[in-house]
Design an enzyme around this catalytic site. Sequence first.
Site, PDB file in Angstrom:
ATOM      1  N   ASP A   8      -2.983   2.171   0.658  1.00  0.00           N
ATOM      2  CA  ASP A   8      -1.615   1.998   1.124  1.00  0.00           C
ATOM      3  C   ASP A   8      -1.187   3.321   1.762  1.00  0.00           C
ATOM      4  O   ASP A   8      -1.840   4.356   1.574  1.00  0.00           O
ATOM      5  CB  ASP A   8      -0.733   1.647  -0.082  1.00  0.00           C
ATOM      6  CG  ASP A   8       0.736   1.561   0.253  1.00  0.00           C
ATOM      7  OD1 ASP A   8       1.083   0.946   1.278  1.00  0.00           O
ATOM      8  OD2 ASP A   8       1.542   2.126  -0.508  1.00  0.00           O
ATOM      9  N   ASP A  40       2.749   4.584   2.530  1.00  0.00           N
ATOM     10  CA  ASP A  40       3.935   5.182   1.911  1.00  0.00           C
ATOM     11  C   ASP A  40       3.810   5.229   0.393  1.00  0.00           C
ATOM     12  O   ASP A  40       3.465   4.232  -0.246  1.00  0.00           O
ATOM     13  CB  ASP A  40       5.193   4.382   2.276  1.00  0.00           C
ATOM     14  CG  ASP A  40       5.708   4.716   3.663  1.00  0.00           C
ATOM     15  OD1 ASP A  40       5.265   5.730   4.231  1.00  0.00           O
ATOM     16  OD2 ASP A  40       6.550   3.968   4.181  1.00  0.00           O
ATOM     17  N   ARG A  73       7.660   7.615   4.770  1.00  0.00           N
ATOM     18  CA  ARG A  73       7.939   8.015   6.154  1.00  0.00           C
ATOM     19  C   ARG A  73       7.824   9.521   6.371  1.00  0.00           C
ATOM     20  O   ARG A  73       8.521  10.107   7.196  1.00  0.00           O
ATOM     21  CB  ARG A  73       9.328   7.523   6.589  1.00  0.00           C
ATOM     22  CG  ARG A  73       9.430   6.012   6.705  1.00  0.00           C
ATOM     23  CD  ARG A  73      10.826   5.585   7.100  1.00  0.00           C
ATOM     24  NE  ARG A  73      10.924   4.155   7.223  1.00  0.00           N
ATOM     25  CZ  ARG A  73      10.771   3.470   8.361  1.00  0.00           C
ATOM     26  NH1 ARG A  73      10.505   4.110   9.478  1.00  0.00           N
ATOM     27  NH2 ARG A  73      10.888   2.160   8.380  1.00  0.00           N
ATOM     28  N   ARG A 108       9.190  -5.307  14.534  1.00  0.00           N
ATOM     29  CA  ARG A 108       7.916  -4.779  15.022  1.00  0.00           C
ATOM     30  C   ARG A 108       7.066  -5.843  15.693  1.00  0.00           C
ATOM     31  O   ARG A 108       5.889  -5.619  15.956  1.00  0.00           O
ATOM     32  CB  ARG A 108       7.158  -4.149  13.851  1.00  0.00           C
ATOM     33  CG  ARG A 108       7.899  -2.959  13.256  1.00  0.00           C
ATOM     34  CD  ARG A 108       7.434  -2.643  11.862  1.00  0.00           C
ATOM     35  NE  ARG A 108       8.060  -1.427  11.359  1.00  0.00           N
ATOM     36  CZ  ARG A 108       8.156  -1.114  10.082  1.00  0.00           C
ATOM     37  NH1 ARG A 108       7.671  -1.938   9.167  1.00  0.00           N
ATOM     38  NH2 ARG A 108       8.731   0.014   9.703  1.00  0.00           N
ATOM     39  N   SER A 119      12.661  -0.925   0.795  1.00  0.00           N
ATOM     40  CA  SER A 119      12.446  -1.862   1.895  1.00  0.00           C
ATOM     41  C   SER A 119      11.992  -3.245   1.440  1.00  0.00           C
ATOM     42  O   SER A 119      11.540  -3.449   0.313  1.00  0.00           O
ATOM     43  CB  SER A 119      11.419  -1.290   2.883  1.00  0.00           C
ATOM     44  OG  SER A 119      10.186  -1.064   2.245  1.00  0.00           O
ATOM     45  N   ASP A 171       9.637  -6.370   3.390  1.00  0.00           N
ATOM     46  CA  ASP A 171       8.781  -6.649   4.541  1.00  0.00           C
ATOM     47  C   ASP A 171       8.689  -8.151   4.790  1.00  0.00           C
ATOM     48  O   ASP A 171       8.576  -8.942   3.844  1.00  0.00           O
ATOM     49  CB  ASP A 171       7.371  -6.097   4.315  1.00  0.00           C
ATOM     50  CG  ASP A 171       7.340  -4.582   4.226  1.00  0.00           C
ATOM     51  OD1 ASP A 171       8.129  -3.939   4.940  1.00  0.00           O
ATOM     52  OD2 ASP A 171       6.531  -4.045   3.445  1.00  0.00           O
ATOM     53  N   ASP A 230       0.477   2.044  -4.599  1.00  0.00           N
ATOM     54  CA  ASP A 230       1.517   2.377  -5.579  1.00  0.00           C
ATOM     55  C   ASP A 230       2.329   1.166  -6.009  1.00  0.00           C
ATOM     56  O   ASP A 230       3.073   1.245  -6.994  1.00  0.00           O
ATOM     57  CB  ASP A 230       2.481   3.412  -4.984  1.00  0.00           C
ATOM     58  CG  ASP A 230       3.357   2.817  -3.890  1.00  0.00           C
ATOM     59  OD1 ASP A 230       4.582   2.761  -4.070  1.00  0.00           O
ATOM     60  OD2 ASP A 230       2.811   2.390  -2.858  1.00  0.00           O
TER      61      ASP A 230
END
EC number: 5.4.2.8
Length: 241
Positions: A9, A11, A18, A121, A172, A174, A205
Amino acid sequence: MTKKLHIFDLDNTLTESRTIIDTETSRLLCELMLYSNVAVISGAAFWQFEKQLLLGMNCNDCFKNLTILTTSGAEMWRYDMVWNKIYSNVIPEDIRIRTIRLVADVAGIPTGEETTYIEDRGSGITYSALGVTAPPEKKNLWDKDQKKRLAMVEKLLPQLPELSIRIGGTTSIDFTLSGIDKTYGVQKISEYLHIPLSECVFVGDALFPGGNDNAVERLDIDMIQTSGPEETRRIIKSFIS
């Protein structure tokens, strides 16, 4: 070293949220790529990978052993002198527009401020509760038990049956097409490189229920939970020792 493919992963695993990869993690990852294939998967878009990961790695000669899986596996990128997109699963525009409107309504985002909190995105959408530029120290404290985001996901799921919706990072949520998640991405890279899952290991994580790494549990693959970049560095050292 016992595995042929090491999947990470991004982040809160290789980097803080970020944040540009630090020198020591970059050095260790480059060393690992001398001996093994490496893949990095995240809800981020490719430009974010460039900024956060690739520009901080001084080992372009090893990039032939690196695969980037953006938007939670909806896209795959490989390096051959330049970075090339291998596949892409784009969310139809009408669904993206509807998703952004629904997220803004549920989150109480004022009209005209959507792009401060929601990133479109193409192949994925990410909602960042504190805004896309919030500092990590604030993000880390906002929703430690994930209850705030789980409540949002519960409201959104019935209204967006075409999408997979998962908690990601520290603040966040997704969104990708239904069936597109890190399980999909891991399977695709395994197939593309002809490396069986038994020869892969995943480090992340967010392996907790509802986390965006948790989907990988559906696969027959070794998994390692990390608490952040510091522990990930120790894990990489164990891979190359």
